[in-house]
Scaffold this active site. Sequence first.
Site, PDB file in Angstrom:
ATOM      1  NE  ARG A   1     -25.800  13.510  15.215  1.00 35.99           N
ATOM      2  CZ  ARG A   1     -25.833  14.106  14.035  1.00 35.99           C
ATOM      3  NH1 ARG A   1     -24.712  14.483  13.458  1.00 35.99           N
ATOM      4  NH2 ARG A   1     -26.976  14.341  13.430  1.00 35.99           N
TER       5      ARG A   1
ATOM      6  N   GLY B   1      -5.597  -0.314  10.853  1.00 39.36           N
ATOM      7  CA  GLY B   1      -4.929  -1.103  11.877  1.00 39.36           C
ATOM      8  C   GLY B   1      -5.624  -2.431  12.071  1.00 39.36           C
TER       9      GLY B   1
ATOM     10  NE  ARG C   1      -2.778  -3.468  -1.151  1.00 47.72           N
ATOM     11  CZ  ARG C   1      -2.291  -3.046   0.018  1.00 47.72           C
ATOM     12  NH1 ARG C   1      -1.403  -3.769   0.667  1.00 47.72           N
ATOM     13  NH2 ARG C   1      -2.673  -1.887   0.534  1.00 47.72           N
TER      14      ARG C   1
ATOM     15  N   GLY D   1       0.833  -1.205   0.000  1.00 50.29           N
ATOM     16  CA  GLY D   1       0.000   0.000   0.000  1.00 50.29           C
ATOM     17  C   GLY D   1       0.859   1.244   0.000  1.00 50.29           C
TER      18      GLY D   1
ATOM     19  CE1 TYR E   1      -7.700   1.964  -0.265  1.00 54.68           C
ATOM     20  CE2 TYR E   1     -10.059   2.351  -0.026  1.00 54.68           C
ATOM     21  CZ  TYR E   1      -9.005   1.490  -0.268  1.00 54.68           C
ATOM     22  OH  TYR E   1      -9.231   0.177  -0.492  1.00 54.68           O
TER      23      TYR E   1
ATOM     24  CG  ASP F   1      -1.150  -0.520   9.253  1.00 56.58           C
ATOM     25  OD1 ASP F   1      -2.059   0.299   9.465  1.00 56.58           O
ATOM     26  OD2 ASP F   1      -1.187  -1.356   8.339  1.00 56.58           O
TER      27      ASP F   1
END
Lengths: 366, 366, 366, 366
Positions: free
Chosen positions: B178, B186, B78, B16, B288, B143
């Site tokens: 709210r 993750g 990938r 990614g 994204y 990540d």
Amino acid sequence: MKRPATRTFGILTSGGDCPGLNAAIRGVTKAAYWRYGMSIIGISHGYRGLIEGDARLLHPRDFDGILTRGGTILGTSREKPFKPDPGEKDSEAGSRKVEAIIENYHKLHLDCLVVLGGNGTHKTAYLLQQAGLNVIGLPKTIDNDIWGTDVTFGFHSAVDIATEAIDRLHSTAHAHNRVMVIEVMGHKAGWLALYAGIAGGGDIILIPEIPYDLAHIVHHLQTRQQRGKEFSIVVVAEGALSREESLMSKEERKKRRKKNRFPTKGYEVAHLIQEATGMETRVTVLGYLQRGGTPSPYDRLLATRFGTAAAELLYRGDYGKMVALRDGEVVAIPLGEVAEKLKTVPPDHPLIDTARAVGTCFGDGV
Amino acid sequence: MKRPATRTFGILTSGGDCPGLNAAIRGVTKAAYWRYGMSIIGISHGYRGLIEGDARLLHPRDFDGILTRGGTILGTSREKPFKPDPGEKDSEAGSRKVEAIIENYHKLHLDCLVVLGGNGTHKTAYLLQQAGLNVIGLPKTIDNDIWGTDVTFGFHSAVDIATEAIDRLHSTAHAHNRVMVIEVMGHKAGWLALYAGIAGGGDIILIPEIPYDLAHIVHHLQTRQQRGKEFSIVVVAEGALSREESLMSKEERKKRRKKNRFPTKGYEVAHLIQEATGMETRVTVLGYLQRGGTPSPYDRLLATRFGTAAAELLYRGDYGKMVALRDGEVVAIPLGEVAEKLKTVPPDHPLIDTARAVGTCFGDGV
Amino acid sequence: MKRPATRTFGILTSGGDCPGLNAAIRGVTKAAYWRYGMSIIGISHGYRGLIEGDARLLHPRDFDGILTRGGTILGTSREKPFKPDPGEKDSEAGSRKVEAIIENYHKLHLDCLVVLGGNGTHKTAYLLQQAGLNVIGLPKTIDNDIWGTDVTFGFHSAVDIATEAIDRLHSTAHAHNRVMVIEVMGHKAGWLALYAGIAGGGDIILIPEIPYDLAHIVHHLQTRQQRGKEFSIVVVAEGALSREESLMSKEERKKRRKKNRFPTKGYEVAHLIQEATGMETRVTVLGYLQRGGTPSPYDRLLATRFGTAAAELLYRGDYGKMVALRDGEVVAIPLGEVAEKLKTVPPDHPLIDTARAVGTCFGDGV
Amino acid sequence: MKRPATRTFGILTSGGDCPGLNAAIRGVTKAAYWRYGMSIIGISHGYRGLIEGDARLLHPRDFDGILTRGGTILGTSREKPFKPDPGEKDSEAGSRKVEAIIENYHKLHLDCLVVLGGNGTHKTAYLLQQAGLNVIGLPKTIDNDIWGTDVTFGFHSAVDIATEAIDRLHSTAHAHNRVMVIEVMGHKAGWLALYAGIAGGGDIILIPEIPYDLAHIVHHLQTRQQRGKEFSIVVVAEGALSREESLMSKEERKKRRKKNRFPTKGYEVAHLIQEATGMETRVTVLGYLQRGGTPSPYDRLLATRFGTAAAELLYRGDYGKMVALRDGEVVAIPLGEVAEKLKTVPPDHPLIDTARAVGTCFGDGV
């Protein structure tokens, strides 16, 4: 300028929150207090606060530092007092709420009620005016769909946020040779998709006002591919309609949607593109991010302008109006002209031709 | 400094995309070319480009102005060459691809292959090294879950983006009273949720490493309400697990998820909160947006540092390593130590206690 | 639409750079190439490039990805071909340069020259038109001072930058109980100070069009202090004038400035305020930061709109015009109407009253 | 956890404001109140407030929503109680002020004083500790020059702001083929120039720790020109020194500066470059913009971490310490170790080599 006998007005924000509400509140209250010597009653959480009598006297110092803040310091709600609650047979609850509003309006000794909101808010405002209250409206919404004003505050902040999001997706789309679909707000009006789509360099823009055919979308993506552009950005208003859907009744559309599994329009478009072209396609739903955060300078200016203009209407006792921007000037238009109307993108809007001129496709084969 | 006989290295980005890839590419190539006189072969779209021989000689001027740009000018994919394609019975395709890589590596006269990527990329890098190639790795991922380095580039840019999103939701949450749920990336590691959650002032943070109970979440929200806080922000890593789920096998979890209709974890959490508390709850999936856009200054520095360190390894012929940051210093660690491992948030990480100290709940009743 | 025999146009950017130049270049060239089939000659560094014949054939792919970039990919210069160089007795050099421009215009087989620039650029454009060339102008400048258009591209980006700077100073001013003076661009026109001043909540705004008295400034600051506001923000256009200065001739003003040691107007105002009030006062000069960086979505839209409109003028052969925005519509006005004029802030501009209504002082005692 | 007999602490911010102060205040107070049950006394405007007894009991709700805000809600001042006021013959005033501080410390029944500040603040803190008070310090400064901690909060926010400014100047530099000089803060330590310089891709970085020669700067600019790079970015710390200046006494330097007319170092460097190279050179002084605005996520995290760690020291009665970050861990170091020291950039800092590796020149001919 001779000051009038001191007046008192209530102020509330109603409907979905949007950037610029606090700037407008500040504009109304600063001008009304310092320039015209009025008293300010802040009403919490929109019409609900007026029904429940949740209101208090405010001083300009309560509005210190709010020009740049998102949200609304008064709080908001989607309360529609003229509408019966779900499950109620008739409008009894509606009338009860309206009666409470009228009662509290008088209890608070208001000379006028200033409401900041969108289409629903102004419809209620008009009904309250007809019920005998003095009301002044300010047009806020990120959708820019309020009839009678060239632009609403909140809109350009949302355009900024959506454009920044498109900018971000560009780098991912480019790195992965992907089609990135981004869904922005706009159920009935495509202003936000149109503006952000052009500003973000979207390759395809789908808006409710121009029904799309998948075939045209596919053709456009493939033509781009042939020219060596392996990625594309598709900006979709949440209320975009295919030509087929545009010919259906609202009920048929609803039924059809239930049958399909797509949570929202963006997902559907992404799925169909991937299926039809074989290109890797991803979807991003911008959602609540479009409402929040500090208002853009444009919106702070516009909201301040609307706010001070509303204060002047208060001073002149020129009630039953909504402030609006027309051809660069702030004007006041009767609430009756605004209510029940919607400002959508006219198919011959010059920006649509601008977008086409730089190669953007609206899915309609033009 | 004596210059070595000119070396040639290939460089590719894999997995990614994330902010800082271009900054790292610039760091490697500028240092390798100007300082060490090496030749640079740019390989397109990750390992796929190496399989297909999609590569060309580059000059530092090809890297002008890329420091600030998102994505990767080399493109990425990938592609996992050691993994058979779906549908293939055995690893035939895998071996075919690996053979192509080895062949092209030699055809291009590479002395080393520099790969920028995450865990999958480094696993492949290690296998290629074992197959006889010289490889150097740079750890990128939003990540932050690569074993052996305190931090990866891309992570802090994603933290910035996620925190800004939380800031925006705060104003909406406050205006409407709210609960706003925001889902960030993750799957297995909660670093991003943890960092952005604290930086954004999240009231509840759910990460894969700390299984949550709905009861604790509900209790925390109600306690806040009693203290007059009518809104809350819940930050959820996409891979967060309830205690129940944490005891299931992977298959059971998958089955369970299929049965439920929630597209992602954020939706599930939002639904359960609204049902259990009656509070109006909304969900935002950041998706994204976390990958794109200009890298933060922190990541530009880190990527530049990693890049120039990789050039030095190239110069020294110190292959089979991944550059890493440990206690503020850049070091090189064997690829074999990195592959197959994952760096998750240890339950006793000091930031978790920091978060608890300012009142954040992890859903675990502590 | 019938395509004309292929036309060729040259395009250049001239004067100070500003956000949106690339977006406008992209708009002109994409529309001219794809919609009208024209050929594009890019000219480097403004009129200087045309004098020196520094030009080359371009393809739309040369404009890929420039929508969001600051600066101008064509480069710019402040070359004024009709003005003799300093030291030259008469206009010989001027005529030499103009002759070179005309010669190169014909050598390059241009049907028209498209210039993007401010007042100086359009003056030159008008003179070139009178010398027999076909010219079309696009109004760019962060000063917004071009006559004939409601707004120029670049202006709103500069407003965004200046407003963000004011936002930053607010926190420092507040923390230290200081008067923060911020000087923004605007030698003759105060648009930028006015817009950013209101959007940033400036307490005092000084613009060239409204001469100020120190006494009024001091009075305003002290009144604020008495109301408990221990800090203030003063936004000063670089060309702001005291009442005294406004009555002087240009020469007298120059002499006076030489005698004083203040590098710029902002420093002078800060010094006088500190001396007169004893309040701690600091100055920030925003300078070149106002020109750079990615254009705002508003400017990308406007520049794209101007660009595609210019392409249409090219197609129609409607030369000798500048594209302009009037009451929301893009129109074309004769260059002769634009040249030699300046659009300053009219003293009765509604935004001035808006600013006064929220308590802003213009130093004029109103 | 057993709670101690309720403790009371005073908290103040001192010195120049910087991003993250409010985040740190929130961290200390939330943790101290909710976790340890302590009472919070907020002291206004640094040590001045403690001298004057300007203090009040606060509740965590007073700190709601401050995580993201710039400045300091407590206000700050540069008051140095141990230093006699200008004009005073001896330290009488100093002792008077210190006595007042001690008196008020006891009057307010403080168990400890928590101070947030830079080097001056911690020097005072150490002296107060020696005078018998309990003190805990938190290191804030955009200069990152506090001894004993790897990083201070405020620093990374300033790096972000300065980097963004450099990004903006890049487009202008490029469009005009100019040398753009940008002066950032840093009288004695060049951290900010170093970090922002690398992150912004500065071509030349001048810091106090590495004396520069004009000749090396000129050579570097000309080499760039020969390689076709017509523009350059020069990042200058305000305290940068030429080799010549570095050999002078402080007095000689002062005298020399008075003789020259350059308002600041950036102006001098710009002037000398333009004179020596003939390249068009412009200067931007970033000034107060570096201090303001919302803290970056990194600084919010760090400030929160320091804040909660300080609360723990309070709880443990571990006084006379400053919290610090070392190799990723928060530790507490004796105030005596911090006072009177300065953390400057070591000439062999790895980032300097990183910068050189990507072609950055420090003006020292390496």
